[in-house]
Design a protein around this motif. Structure first.
Motif, PDB file in Angstrom:
ATOM      1  N   ASN A 174      84.257  20.213 -34.971  1.00  0.00           N
ATOM      2  CA  ASN A 174      85.351  19.849 -35.883  1.00  0.00           C
ATOM      3  C   ASN A 174      86.607  20.672 -35.618  1.00  0.00           C
ATOM      4  N   ASP A 175      86.490  21.727 -34.833  1.00  0.00           N
ATOM      5  CA  ASP A 175      87.632  22.552 -34.455  1.00  0.00           C
ATOM      6  C   ASP A 175      87.668  22.610 -32.929  1.00  0.00           C
ATOM      7  N   PRO A 176      88.468  21.756 -32.270  1.00  0.00           N
ATOM      8  CA  PRO A 176      88.462  21.697 -30.801  1.00  0.00           C
ATOM      9  C   PRO A 176      88.794  23.024 -30.127  1.00  0.00           C
ATOM     10  N   GLU A 177      89.748  23.774 -30.677  1.00  0.00           N
ATOM     11  CA  GLU A 177      90.112  25.046 -30.050  1.00  0.00           C
ATOM     12  C   GLU A 177      88.963  26.056 -30.161  1.00  0.00           C
ATOM     13  N   ALA A 178      88.325  26.105 -31.329  1.00  0.00           N
ATOM     14  CA  ALA A 178      87.183  27.006 -31.494  1.00  0.00           C
ATOM     15  C   ALA A 178      86.036  26.589 -30.571  1.00  0.00           C
ATOM     16  N   THR A 179      85.896  25.284 -30.365  1.00  0.00           N
ATOM     17  CA  THR A 179      84.865  24.789 -29.453  1.00  0.00           C
ATOM     18  C   THR A 179      85.117  25.297 -28.034  1.00  0.00           C
ATOM     19  N   TYR A 180      86.364  25.208 -27.609  1.00  0.00           N
ATOM     20  CA  TYR A 180      86.723  25.678 -26.267  1.00  0.00           C
ATOM     21  C   TYR A 180      86.463  27.181 -26.134  1.00  0.00           C
ATOM     22  N   GLN A 181      86.891  27.925 -27.126  1.00  0.00           N
ATOM     23  CA  GLN A 181      86.702  29.378 -27.067  1.00  0.00           C
ATOM     24  C   GLN A 181      85.224  29.750 -27.075  1.00  0.00           C
ATOM     25  N   MET A 182      84.416  28.936 -27.776  1.00  0.00           N
ATOM     26  CA  MET A 182      82.975  29.220 -27.827  1.00  0.00           C
ATOM     27  C   MET A 182      82.357  29.098 -26.436  1.00  0.00           C
ATOM     28  N   VAL A 183      82.772  28.079 -25.692  1.00  0.00           N
ATOM     29  CA  VAL A 183      82.250  27.908 -24.333  1.00  0.00           C
ATOM     30  C   VAL A 183      82.701  29.071 -23.447  1.00  0.00           C
ATOM     31  N   TYR A 214      85.615  19.962 -21.892  1.00  0.00           N
ATOM     32  CA  TYR A 214      84.803  19.238 -20.914  1.00  0.00           C
ATOM     33  C   TYR A 214      85.069  19.764 -19.503  1.00  0.00           C
ATOM     34  N   ALA A 215      86.346  20.018 -19.200  1.00  0.00           N
ATOM     35  CA  ALA A 215      86.687  20.526 -17.867  1.00  0.00           C
ATOM     36  C   ALA A 215      86.064  21.892 -17.629  1.00  0.00           C
ATOM     37  N   LEU A 216      86.083  22.724 -18.660  1.00  0.00           N
ATOM     38  CA  LEU A 216      85.497  24.065 -18.528  1.00  0.00           C
ATOM     39  C   LEU A 216      83.991  23.984 -18.314  1.00  0.00           C
ATOM     40  N   LEU A 239      77.660  23.742 -16.695  1.00  0.00           N
ATOM     41  CA  LEU A 239      76.789  23.764 -17.870  1.00  0.00           C
ATOM     42  C   LEU A 239      76.747  22.381 -18.526  1.00  0.00           C
ATOM     43  N   PRO A 240      75.558  21.861 -18.823  1.00  0.00           N
ATOM     44  CA  PRO A 240      75.442  20.547 -19.472  1.00  0.00           C
ATOM     45  C   PRO A 240      75.998  20.546 -20.897  1.00  0.00           C
ATOM     46  N   LEU A 241      76.455  19.379 -21.318  1.00  0.00           N
ATOM     47  CA  LEU A 241      76.868  19.141 -22.702  1.00  0.00           C
ATOM     48  C   LEU A 241      75.875  18.168 -23.312  1.00  0.00           C
ATOM     49  N   SER A 242      75.281  18.559 -24.418  1.00  0.00           N
ATOM     50  CA  SER A 242      74.296  17.674 -25.055  1.00  0.00           C
ATOM     51  C   SER A 242      74.794  17.239 -26.423  1.00  0.00           C
ATOM     52  N   PHE A 243      74.376  16.049 -26.810  1.00  0.00           N
ATOM     53  CA  PHE A 243      74.640  15.521 -28.153  1.00  0.00           C
ATOM     54  C   PHE A 243      73.305  15.400 -28.861  1.00  0.00           C
ATOM     55  N   PRO A 264      83.199  13.714 -13.493  1.00  0.00           N
ATOM     56  CA  PRO A 264      82.025  13.145 -12.820  1.00  0.00           C
ATOM     57  C   PRO A 264      80.880  14.124 -12.624  1.00  0.00           C
ATOM     58  N   LYS A 265      81.169  15.420 -12.638  1.00  0.00           N
ATOM     59  CA  LYS A 265      80.095  16.402 -12.420  1.00  0.00           C
ATOM     60  C   LYS A 265      79.556  16.991 -13.715  1.00  0.00           C
ATOM     61  N   LEU A 266      80.112  16.576 -14.836  1.00  0.00           N
ATOM     62  CA  LEU A 266      79.628  17.086 -16.119  1.00  0.00           C
ATOM     63  C   LEU A 266      78.335  16.373 -16.496  1.00  0.00           C
ATOM     64  N   LYS A 267      77.284  17.163 -16.695  1.00  0.00           N
ATOM     65  CA  LYS A 267      75.983  16.595 -17.067  1.00  0.00           C
ATOM     66  C   LYS A 267      75.949  16.403 -18.580  1.00  0.00           C
ATOM     67  N   VAL A 268      75.687  15.169 -18.995  1.00  0.00           N
ATOM     68  CA  VAL A 268      75.677  14.837 -20.425  1.00  0.00           C
ATOM     69  C   VAL A 268      74.264  14.416 -20.826  1.00  0.00           C
ATOM     70  N   ILE A 269      73.771  15.004 -21.893  1.00  0.00           N
ATOM     71  CA  ILE A 269      72.392  14.768 -22.344  1.00  0.00           C
ATOM     72  C   ILE A 269      72.418  14.228 -23.766  1.00  0.00           C
ATOM     73  N   TRP A 270      71.626  13.191 -24.029  1.00  0.00           N
ATOM     74  CA  TRP A 270      71.502  12.620 -25.375  1.00  0.00           C
ATOM     75  C   TRP A 270      70.124  12.955 -25.903  1.00  0.00           C
TER      76      TRP A 270
END
Length: 424
Positions: free
Chosen positions: A180-189, A220-222, A228-232, A278-284
């Motif tokens: 819910n906070d995109p900037e905090a999300t980026y900083q967390m990564v 996403y770029a970072l 590192l994979p991104l999972s939902f 294209p190289k970002l691994k996405v997991i559901w």
């Protein structure tokens, strides 16, 4: 009793609290105005019925509902009787959820109790490595205060990276992102992406934030740059406006756990994010599998009719979905096994499917859920149960399989360059 505040100067001693003394000024005013001689009717006032729930619950006439409420009260406290919505999961005590975990006797060691307890169930299930996620925090995506989600995410991520992950190499985590906070999300990564034991990051799916918002692009770029994979991670919320239309937990669970992942996945593809990253691994995670062929077919059909609305795509939506990753649980035990087999083929399960137990939740799956499937080869079973995850997360498994080499071993088969062929 000392009631603490975040600033010690504002701590309050509330020993000997008395309602009459608390309202002393009100009494003074009433006396001054001789209000005792005046008819006064308060048409909106309250008491705290939770203070008397032990007595109130005994008045419930339906025996099943009564037992559900008593169990909730006994194990979670009075507020949980209302907040947990009695009647939604435990079916009157017939479906338990690890209720005695807090009372389990575990010998003290130099490792946290949480770690020792986790290793117990891992050993029982024959799980070598586990990716830990929180449980009630999966509801935080709908919290109206973004700063609360950020604060809770930061606290949890600090705790698990400081105390749990360093304690044993078998434990890993994809850390909570406060989406819910995109900037905090980026900083967390940025802050936690390199921490030992962190193998990716997780977004709680149950939320109303579009994944295609430009505010998330640098995250996403970072992630792509860090490998590192991104999972939902799916969940549900019975108070969500759509899910609240259901009147049974079976419906809330079946629909709620798939709806948000389906929407986010569709948005991810139609907005061209697989082409952009294209190289970002996405997991559901935790939506089962049945929704995937449904969404593949719907998106392909509409894309053929309205291609101009998704100009970034260079192939069919289903082909992008075949490049994504999915976890198994809760794998639908359908009557028509051919449907399950076809699903495995449609999602390239040999390389894209990852086993998950979801222990200790009530709908958990043992490894045998995969191992016993008759249409899978042994090679496919080994891929799904562990080798796909080893490859995707780049896991070092030498502490559990010291004889393993990148060229393979009798116990492990490297799937990195494996040719995907349909099972016999």
């Amino acid at each position: 009793m000392l009631f603490r505040s975040s600033t010690p100067n504002f701590d309050m001693n509330i020993e000997g609290f008395h309602t009459g003394e608390h309202l002393a000024n009100a009494r003074v005013q009433a006396d001054a105005r001789k209000l005792d001689d005046v008819l006064i009717i308060d048409v909106d006032c309250h008491h705290y019925e939770t203070d008397n729930f032990a007595e109130i619950l005994e008045y419930i006439e339906d025996p099943v509902l009564k037992q559900i409420a008593l169990n909730t009260f006994a194990y979670k406290g009075p507020s949980a009787v209302l907040m947990d919505q009695p009647g939604y999961q435990d079916v009157g005590g017939r479906v338990t959820r690890y209720l005695e975990r807090k009372g389990e006797k575990i010998p003290l060691t130099d490792r946290p109790r949480e770690v020792e307890q986790t290793l117990r169930w891992m050993n029982a299930l024959s799980v070598d490595y586990a990716c830990l996620f929180p449980t009630p925090m999966l509801f935080l995506g709908l919290h109206p205060q973004a700063e609360v989600e950020v604060g809770m995410a930061r606290a949890y991520n600090r705790w698990i990276t400081d105390n749990i992950l360093p304690s044993n190499s078998r434990l890993r985590s994809m850390l909570y992102l406060p989406f819910n906070d995109p900037e905090a999300t980026y900083q967390m990564v940025k802050e936690y992406g390199g921490k030992p034991g962190v193998i990716g990051f997780m977004v709680v799916s149950t939320r109303y934030k579009p994944v295609y918002d430009n505010a998330y692009m640098k995250t996403y770029a970072l992630l792509e740059e860090m490998g590192l994979p991104l999972s939902f991670h799916a969940s549900y919320h019975w108070n969500d406006q759509l899910v609240s239309l259901t009147n049974r937990f079976i419906t809330a669970h079946a629909v709620g756990f798939t709806f948000f992942n389906a929407v986010h996945c569709a948005n991810w593809i139609v907005n061209g994010l697989p082409e952009r990253f294209p190289k970002l691994k996405v997991i559901w995670i935790e939506s089962g599998l049945a929704w995937i062929p449904w969404l593949m077919q719907r998106l392909d059909n509409d894309y053929r009719m309205r291609t101009s609305e998704a100009p970034a795509l260079k192939k069919l939506p289903s082909e992008y979905m075949r490049d994504m990753y999915y976890t198994t649980q809760p794998m639908e035990m359908v009557n028509n096994r051919e449907a399950l087999e076809l699903t495995f083929k449609m999602i390239n399960a040999d390389t894209q499917l990852l086993y998950s137990s979801d222990y200790p939740h009530w709908d958990m799956d043992l490894p045998s859920t995969i191992w016993d499937l008759p249409f899978l080869t042994e090679k496919s079973k080994r891929n799904i149960l562990g080798l796909n995850a080893k490859r995707i997360f780049n896991l070092d498994v030498s502490d559990r399989f010291p004889d393993h080499t990148e060229q393979g071993s009798p116990a492990l088969v490297d799937t990195f360059t494996q040719e995907v062929v349909p099972a016999d």
